[in-house]
Write an enzyme that holds these catalytic residues in place. Structure first.
Site, PDB file in Angstrom:
ATOM      1  N   THR A  73      -9.962 -29.975  69.122  1.00 48.57           N
ATOM      2  CA  THR A  73     -10.986 -30.150  68.093  1.00 48.57           C
ATOM      3  C   THR A  73     -11.987 -29.006  68.107  1.00 48.57           C
ATOM      4  O   THR A  73     -12.315 -28.439  67.057  1.00 48.57           O
ATOM      5  CB  THR A  73     -11.706 -31.497  68.279  1.00 48.57           C
ATOM      6  N   LYS A 100     -30.949 -31.510  81.542  1.00 46.42           N
ATOM      7  CA  LYS A 100     -32.295 -31.508  82.119  1.00 46.42           C
ATOM      8  C   LYS A 100     -33.092 -32.740  81.693  1.00 46.42           C
ATOM      9  O   LYS A 100     -34.267 -32.867  82.004  1.00 46.42           O
ATOM     10  CB  LYS A 100     -33.040 -30.250  81.692  1.00 46.42           C
ATOM     11  N   ARG A 122     -19.602 -33.727  68.579  1.00 46.31           N
ATOM     12  CA  ARG A 122     -18.801 -34.703  69.326  1.00 46.31           C
ATOM     13  C   ARG A 122     -19.709 -35.314  70.386  1.00 46.31           C
ATOM     14  O   ARG A 122     -20.411 -34.602  71.099  1.00 46.31           O
ATOM     15  CB  ARG A 122     -17.588 -34.049  69.979  1.00 46.31           C
ATOM     16  N   HIS A 150     -13.107 -40.709  64.333  1.00 45.02           N
ATOM     17  CA  HIS A 150     -12.774 -39.282  64.443  1.00 45.02           C
ATOM     18  C   HIS A 150     -12.161 -38.896  63.089  1.00 45.02           C
ATOM     19  O   HIS A 150     -10.956 -38.732  62.956  1.00 45.02           O
ATOM     20  CB  HIS A 150     -11.777 -39.069  65.576  1.00 45.02           C
TER      21      HIS A 150
END
Length: 342
Positions: A73, A100, A122, A150
């Site tokens: 993808t 972080k 994604r 998807h």
């Protein structure tokens, strides 16, 4: 390349695809799916030329923001954007401020402030892509969100089927897949690919069966319109297409199958089992494949039957079409101007 004339299958101009984003197949009408498939057909021929550089998206910036690992993808979206002439930037979550502690919303706002012209996302959480789409000013394409959808995978699978059926002289004159019997087998519970394909294939007129061990069959399949099986041999009877799915062990918490060996015995696609389907049944797999588990190598590589590599090829063309269509407003294409988005 110029915008092709409108087909009788869908309205002219932006009414053919009135959406700003591509988040879910479930949000699309049949004529909107047909429109994207027809647009992608142009890019199939283009990608088979020695020179594969267009300038349709020249000057535009595409960000591929992938919070989950991907090979097919991510690469196909990157190639698609570059072949269209765009500047493409890939953002991997492992190398981003998400590690972080930055929130998803803050990440979305950061991307938006960079004035991207389209963002491909994604994410491991269902609904995350839709959430980001509501926070940014540019088109957003869903490259897979959790166990939700998807959409471009389902579209490229439909495109690969159309190409194959056309080559065989079996494609319906209206470009749909009316009457095609498709069996989807594998880890249906965790598969966003399965969900998007069920919706897409049925919108195009196909009859869809899904097969899995009881623990890997989701609830509510009857509401989607698919017929559920736990007996793979019964699900294969008379099938025109067999689409295999891998076991998504990374999404499993607990024991869903006794063992890979037992799973292959009951649900693996072998040549003997494929013989239970239609005499010229097409074999598909969205990848990555676990050879020797859900599919044997001699089936995955079977000439004239397996179209797994064609699926990969169609992925580039389909994603080129989606990027080109969704950026038409920004590029001032006639008929794609101001107005409310769906």
């Amino acid at each position: 390349m110029t915008t092709p004339p409108a087909s009788s299958r869908y309205p002219a101009g932006r009414r053919a695809f009135p959406h700003r984003d591509l988040i879910a197949i479930g949000a699309l009408a049949t004529h909107e799916i047909l429109f994207l498939l027809d647009e992608a057909e142009r890019w199939v021929a283009f990608n088979r030329q020695p020179q594969k550089r267009a300038e349709a998206l020249a000057g535009l910036t595409i960000i591929n923001a992938f919070f989950e690992n991907s090979t097919r993808t991510l690469l196909s979206f990157e190639i698609a954007g570059k072949r269209l002439g765009a500047d493409v930037v890939n953002m991997h979550a492992a190398q981003s401020s998400v590690k972080k502690g930055e929130t998803l919303i803050d990440t979305a706002m950061t991307l938006n402030a960079m004035r991207a012209d389209a963002i491909v996302i994604r994410h491991q959480s269902s609904g995350a892509v839709g959430l980001i789409a509501g926070k940014v000013d540019c088109p957003v394409l869903n490259a897979g969100d959790g166990q939700h959808e998807h959409p471009t995978q389902a579209l490229l699978d439909a495109l690969a089927l159309r190409q194959t059926l056309r080559a065989r002289g079996e494609l319906a004159s209206d470009g749909t897949l009316t009457g095609l019997k498709v069996t989807i087998c594998g880890d249906v519970l965790h598969s966003r690919v399965a969900r998007s394909n069920m919706l897409c294939l049925q919108a195009l007129g196909a009859v869809v069966r899904v097969c899995a061990p009881p623990a890997l069959l989701p609830m509510g399949l009857d509401m989607i319109g698919a017929e559920a099986f736990t007996d793979f041999d019964a699900a294969l009877a008379g099938a025109d297409v067999v689409m295999m799915l891998r076991l998504q062990n990374e999404r499993m918490d607990g024991q869903f199958i006794p063992s890979p060996r037992e799973y292959r015995h009951l649900y693996g696609l072998t040549q003997a089992r494929l013989a239970l389907a239609g005499g010229n049944a097409i074999v598909m797999h969205p990848g990555p494949m676990n050879r020797g588990v859900e599919i044997d190598s001699d089936v995955a590589d079977m000439p004239g039957r397996s179209i797994i590599t064609q699926q990969v090829e169609m992925g580039v063309a389909m994603r080129m079409a989606c990027l080109e269509v969704l950026t038409r407003r920004a590029r001032g294409i006639a008929g794609w101007g101001d107005g409310e988005w769906v």
